[in-house]
Design a protein around this motif. Structure first.
Motif, PDB file in Angstrom:
ATOM      1  N   GLY A  72       0.769  -1.238   0.000  1.00 18.16           N
ATOM      2  CA  GLY A  72       0.000   0.000   0.000  1.00 18.16           C
ATOM      3  C   GLY A  72       0.795   1.280   0.000  1.00 18.16           C
ATOM      4  O   GLY A  72       1.602   1.535  -0.884  1.00 18.16           O
ATOM      5  N   ARG A  73       0.582   2.098   1.042  1.00 20.84           N
ATOM      6  CA  ARG A  73       1.231   3.414   1.106  1.00 20.84           C
ATOM      7  C   ARG A  73       2.748   3.305   1.271  1.00 20.84           C
ATOM      8  O   ARG A  73       3.476   4.210   0.881  1.00 20.84           O
ATOM      9  N   VAL A  74       3.239   2.203   1.827  1.00 19.95           N
ATOM     10  CA  VAL A  74       4.693   2.017   2.001  1.00 19.95           C
ATOM     11  C   VAL A  74       5.378   1.965   0.632  1.00 19.95           C
ATOM     12  O   VAL A  74       6.504   2.434   0.477  1.00 19.95           O
ATOM     13  N   ALA A  75       4.672   1.442  -0.368  1.00 15.93           N
ATOM     14  CA  ALA A  75       5.243   1.311  -1.714  1.00 15.93           C
ATOM     15  C   ALA A  75       5.656   2.649  -2.308  1.00 15.93           C
ATOM     16  O   ALA A  75       6.543   2.714  -3.154  1.00 15.93           O
ATOM     17  N   LYS A  76       5.040   3.734  -1.856  1.00 17.33           N
ATOM     18  CA  LYS A  76       5.329   5.065  -2.398  1.00 17.33           C
ATOM     19  C   LYS A  76       6.517   5.745  -1.715  1.00 17.33           C
ATOM     20  O   LYS A  76       6.965   6.800  -2.143  1.00 17.33           O
ATOM     21  N   ILE A  77       7.028   5.159  -0.654  1.00 13.27           N
ATOM     22  CA  ILE A  77       8.132   5.764   0.090  1.00 13.27           C
ATOM     23  C   ILE A  77       9.447   5.499  -0.643  1.00 13.27           C
ATOM     24  O   ILE A  77       9.785   4.347  -0.914  1.00 13.27           O
ATOM     25  N   PRO A  78      10.207   6.546  -0.948  1.00 13.27           N
ATOM     26  CA  PRO A  78      11.509   6.321  -1.589  1.00 13.27           C
ATOM     27  C   PRO A  78      12.416   5.479  -0.682  1.00 13.27           C
ATOM     28  O   PRO A  78      12.431   5.664   0.532  1.00 13.27           O
ATOM     29  N   PHE A  79      13.146   4.563  -1.285  1.00 11.98           N
ATOM     30  CA  PHE A  79      13.982   3.604  -0.571  1.00 11.98           C
ATOM     31  C   PHE A  79      15.420   3.770  -1.052  1.00 11.98           C
ATOM     32  O   PHE A  79      15.687   3.720  -2.252  1.00 11.98           O
ATOM     33  N   ALA A 101      19.116  -3.340  -6.897  1.00  8.66           N
ATOM     34  CA  ALA A 101      18.377  -2.380  -6.070  1.00  8.66           C
ATOM     35  C   ALA A 101      17.411  -1.567  -6.930  1.00  8.66           C
ATOM     36  O   ALA A 101      16.242  -1.376  -6.560  1.00  8.66           O
ATOM     37  N   ARG A 102      17.869  -1.098  -8.075  1.00 12.22           N
ATOM     38  CA  ARG A 102      17.010  -0.314  -8.972  1.00 12.22           C
ATOM     39  C   ARG A 102      15.842  -1.150  -9.494  1.00 12.22           C
ATOM     40  O   ARG A 102      14.714  -0.676  -9.543  1.00 12.22           O
ATOM     41  N   ILE A 103      16.139  -2.374  -9.905  1.00 11.36           N
ATOM     42  CA  ILE A 103      15.080  -3.249 -10.425  1.00 11.36           C
ATOM     43  C   ILE A 103      13.998  -3.475  -9.376  1.00 11.36           C
ATOM     44  O   ILE A 103      12.809  -3.506  -9.691  1.00 11.36           O
ATOM     45  N   LEU A 104      14.405  -3.615  -8.115  1.00 15.71           N
ATOM     46  CA  LEU A 104      13.448  -3.876  -7.034  1.00 15.71           C
ATOM     47  C   LEU A 104      12.767  -2.607  -6.520  1.00 15.71           C
ATOM     48  O   LEU A 104      11.865  -2.685  -5.694  1.00 15.71           O
ATOM     49  N   GLY A 105      13.191  -1.440  -6.980  1.00 19.01           N
ATOM     50  CA  GLY A 105      12.484  -0.219  -6.627  1.00 19.01           C
ATOM     51  C   GLY A 105      13.229   0.803  -5.798  1.00 19.01           C
ATOM     52  O   GLY A 105      12.661   1.822  -5.416  1.00 19.01           O
ATOM     53  N   ALA A 106      14.494   0.580  -5.493  1.00 16.06           N
ATOM     54  CA  ALA A 106      15.261   1.583  -4.743  1.00 16.06           C
ATOM     55  C   ALA A 106      15.514   2.790  -5.639  1.00 16.06           C
ATOM     56  O   ALA A 106      15.751   2.647  -6.835  1.00 16.06           O
ATOM     57  N   VAL A 107      15.476   3.979  -5.042  1.00 16.34           N
ATOM     58  CA  VAL A 107      15.727   5.192  -5.821  1.00 16.34           C
ATOM     59  C   VAL A 107      17.212   5.522  -5.902  1.00 16.34           C
ATOM     60  O   VAL A 107      17.646   6.247  -6.782  1.00 16.34           O
ATOM     61  N   ARG A 108      17.990   4.971  -4.970  1.00 15.97           N
ATOM     62  CA  ARG A 108      19.421   5.257  -4.973  1.00 15.97           C
ATOM     63  C   ARG A 108      20.169   4.176  -4.203  1.00 15.97           C
ATOM     64  O   ARG A 108      19.656   3.603  -3.245  1.00 15.97           O
ATOM     65  N   TYR A 109      21.405   3.935  -4.636  1.00 12.99           N
ATOM     66  CA  TYR A 109      22.338   3.057  -3.934  1.00 12.99           C
ATOM     67  C   TYR A 109      23.553   3.913  -3.617  1.00 12.99           C
ATOM     68  O   TYR A 109      24.216   4.416  -4.528  1.00 12.99           O
ATOM     69  N   ILE A 110      23.819   4.137  -2.331  1.00 13.70           N
ATOM     70  CA  ILE A 110      24.946   4.972  -1.914  1.00 13.70           C
ATOM     71  C   ILE A 110      26.010   4.064  -1.310  1.00 13.70           C
ATOM     72  O   ILE A 110      25.724   3.307  -0.392  1.00 13.70           O
ATOM     73  N   GLU A 111      27.216   4.172  -1.843  1.00  8.60           N
ATOM     74  CA  GLU A 111      28.337   3.388  -1.324  1.00  8.60           C
ATOM     75  C   GLU A 111      29.445   4.344  -0.920  1.00  8.60           C
ATOM     76  O   GLU A 111      29.828   5.218  -1.693  1.00  8.60           O
ATOM     77  N   MET A 112      29.919   4.194   0.326  1.00  6.92           N
ATOM     78  CA  MET A 112      31.000   5.042   0.824  1.00  6.92           C
ATOM     79  C   MET A 112      32.005   4.203   1.587  1.00  6.92           C
ATOM     80  O   MET A 112      31.613   3.429   2.458  1.00  6.92           O
ATOM     81  N   GLN A 113      33.263   4.367   1.260  1.00  5.14           N
ATOM     82  CA  GLN A 113      34.307   3.682   2.024  1.00  5.14           C
ATOM     83  C   GLN A 113      34.406   4.300   3.411  1.00  5.14           C
ATOM     84  O   GLN A 113      34.499   3.613   4.409  1.00  5.14           O
TER      85      GLN A 113
END
Length: 150
Positions: A72-79, A101-113
């Motif tokens: 439901g409404r959780v689906a609209k929350i950016p991940f 991550a993108r295919i499953l619906g994440a809006v961004r993948y942040i990687e930091m050392q």
């Protein structure tokens, strides 16, 4: 001001993320398990979910992401998926993780050392435009609650 759910097991990462985002006037709720996160999502109007990509507590983060995009409404929350201090294997697999991550619906993948406060805050702020509807919510829906989940 936005209400952000940070799903992070490591207390150091949780403290860094929370402190960083609170400097941008966001409220941050920290959950350490998928059960805690689901309980918070059931009662809070969350604007953004940030989750460590390496979580393994009753499933994996991709299961949680897939679940969130079908509720439901959780689906609209950016991940946002976040990888802090990735291992050499995680670095090697990072492009595959990013694509998954993108295919499953994440809006961004942040990687930091190393955690870079300004860069992290800028990337998160860019995903949180002012939401007129949020400002019109009753105060009870905007104030974080404390939930104990075992």
């Amino acid at each position: 001001m936005s209400l952000i759910l940070a799903l992070l097991e490591d207390p150091i990462n949780a403290t860094q993320v929370k402190s960083c985002l609170e400097k941008s006037q966001h409220q941050v709720l920290v959950a350490t398990t998928f059960l805690q996160a689901k309980a918070l999502l059931a009662v809070q109007e969350i604007d953004l979910i940030i989750s460590d990509v390496h979580l393994q507590n009753g499933g994996d983060v991709f299961d949680f992401l897939k679940w969130s995009k079908n509720v439901g409404r959780v689906a609209k929350i950016p991940f946002v998926l976040f990888s802090f201090g990735p291992t050499p294997m995680a670095k090697y697999l990072s492009e595959g993780l990013r694509i998954s991550a993108r295919i499953l619906g994440a809006v961004r993948y942040i990687e930091m050392q190393n955690f870079e406060t300004e860069s992290f805050r800028e990337q998160i702020d860019a995903l949180l435009p002012e939401r007129e509807a949020r400002r019109q919510l009753p105060r009870s829906k905007r104030t974080p609650v404390h939930i104990e989940v075992q």
